[in-house]
Design a protein around this motif. Structure first.
Motif: not given
Lengths: 344, 145
Positions: A25, A28-29, A32, A52-53, A55-56, A59-60, A94, A98
């Motif tokens: 995490v 990634y952040l 990004f 960022s949150s 897209t993360l 992905l998760l 996360i 967002h």
């Protein structure tokens, strides 16, 4: 498997796994933020956080939805399944960042309640271009909240496994809502084709994984027998079952796991009472059948969890003739003691 | 998983497999096709050398510079966003003579300088529109001599 409820069930394995989640995490952040700030210095803190949150979290969610079928296709992925719960809660937190930042940025400055504003600021449901996509994201967030809040054995025990599983299968609804939220929202102003393409590829991968795992299950289900309390069914030769492992036999689309251990054979219902894990794909550990998903244990001769645990599954009669294994395909009452067949 | 759960998984994935591609494709098809020259790219839209007309609206934190290659022909609108707009998703449109949203000009987000090619010599005005809330953020009528 624990007797007393703990706020977070950590063991050595889960702690290592959680460290990897945290590292991923943060990495990634940081990446990004760094890439965005290098390519677009004027980006605001709020926009960076939202993107960022968002897209993360997506992905998760893709990773989480991949773990189930991957574990069905290849048992090497079972440790991921065992630790999936913490990844799910992380993903929700996360997604909450967002959603929270988005509501703050887009709805806090008005003169109406921001949540009310999410639902009423745009009512153009007939338009695909102007569709009120935030509503979809909000509903998905509510589902993820319900799932994260009940991601604990306390709720599993108190809601009943059936209700709990039904609630957690809503993750597929959440996934559909999130993909729609992204395509009807952010991608309506997205000039780069890469982001929609990435989500599309993620969707294709998920579909392929789930269909592959589904086909594998359907193949297993093909050789099914009618339940009967008089008609013994041939299962396999004794040598076909590995020591401390099981052979799965299907009756009326339900699976029976026949375990071989200490020169004995015992048969129990294949479905774990915890979360429906396939007991027949587990192994005997310390004399107990151990579920490959979360380590719930059952005694092979009676299908009962060792005291003080109270879970129990149905058992079946097994016999051996000329090195051939037979099962009487009629489920006995859950927890019924059955004398194991002795291998001579 | 028991037979019931396997069946439910199957139903969910059949529904997802049917519904999501339809939504994805229809959503992408419905993205309005904006003329490519109207896109906001600083790299593409270099500042035109001659400033022909300057209109400031400091209450809203906006400066509008009408520029061109010579002092007779306006070909570029330079928008300087001095303070951030309250609405994060803002789109700039020409304001037509009915005081309504006209031709799309481009996107505005954070503070900074935005340059858009324009064909209309003397814009009646511009309108900043929030695409998410479907709401007018700022309406600006220009005074020309």
């Amino acid at each position: 498997m624990g007797l007393n409820y703990q706020l977070v069930l950590w063991n050595k394995n889960k702690k290592v796994y959680d460290r990897y989640i945290l590292l991923f995490v943060l990495l990634y952040l940081v990446l990004f933020w760094a890439i965005t700030l290098i390519t677009n210095r004027n980006t605001t803190l709020e926009t960076l956080t939202i993107r960022s949150s968002g897209t993360l979290a997506i992905l998760l969610l893709h990773i989480i939805l991949s773990i189930g079928p991957l574990a069905r296709i290849n048992t090497k992925f079972l440790p991921l399944l065992y630790n999936r719960r913490h990844l799910g809660v992380t993903m929700f937190l996360i997604a909450l960042i967002h959603g929270g930042f988005s509501i703050f940025q887009f709805h806090m400055l008005g003169d109406v309640n921001p949540i009310y504003s999410v639902f009423t600021s745009n009512l153009d449901y007939s338009s695909l271009h102007d569709f009120p996509f935030q509503v979809l994201g909000f509903i998905a967030l509510l589902i993820l909240f319900a799932m994260a809040a009940t991601s604990h054995d306390f709720w599993l025990a108190n809601l009943s496994a059936k209700t709990w599983k039904a609630l957690h299968m809503l993750v597929y609804v959440a996934y559909a809502l999130i993909v729609s939220h992204v395509f009807l929202g952010a991608f309506q102003q997205e000039t780069s084709p890469y982001m929609p393409a990435l989500i599309g590829i993620g969707f294709v991968i998920l579909v392929i994984l789930h269909i592959t795992a589904g086909i594998k299950e359907v193949r297993k289900d093909r050789q099914t027998y009618k339940a009967s309390d008089t008609d013994w069914k041939y299962v396999c030769e004794i040598d076909e079952i590995e020591e401390d492992r099981a052979k799965i036999f299907i009756v009326d689309n339900e699976r029976i796991a026949i375990f071989k251990y200490e020169n004995k054979l015992s048969a129990i219902h294949n479905v774990c009472k915890h979360q429906g894990g396939p007991l027949g794909e587990g192994k005997i550990v310390d004399g107990c059948i151990t579920c490959p998903w979360h380590g719930y244990q059952y005694l092979p001769q009676n299908g009962q969890s060792p005291p003080p645990f109270t879970e129990k599954v149905a058992t079946y009669h097994v016999k051996i003739e000329d090195n051939k294994v037979y099962v009487l395909p009629k489920a006995l009452e859950e927890g019924t003691e059955v004398t194991p067949a002795i291998i001579k | 998983m028991n037979a019931g759960l396997r069946k439910r998984h199957l139903i969910f994935w059949i529904l997802i497999l049917i519904i999501l591609p339809i939504i994805m494709i229809r959503a992408k098809i419905n993205v309005p096709k904006q003329p490519i020259e109207n896109k906001t790219y600083l790299e593409v839209n270099k500042q035109k050398p001659v400033l022909i007309k300057e209109i400031n609206d400091m209450n809203d934190g906006l400066k509008f510079n009408f520029r061109g290659d010579n002092d007779k022909q306006i070909s570029q609108l330079e928008v300087i966003l001095v303070k951030p707009l309250k609405d994060a998703s803002s789109t700039l449109f020409e304001l037509n003579y009915n005081d309504e949203k006209g031709t799309y000009i481009g996107e505005l987000s954070q503070t900074g300088v935005y340059r858009f090619p324009i064909k209309n010599q003397r814009l009646y005005g511009v309108l900043i529109f929030d695409e998410i809330k479907n709401d007018v953020v700022i309406k600006k009528v220009f005074q020309w001599d």
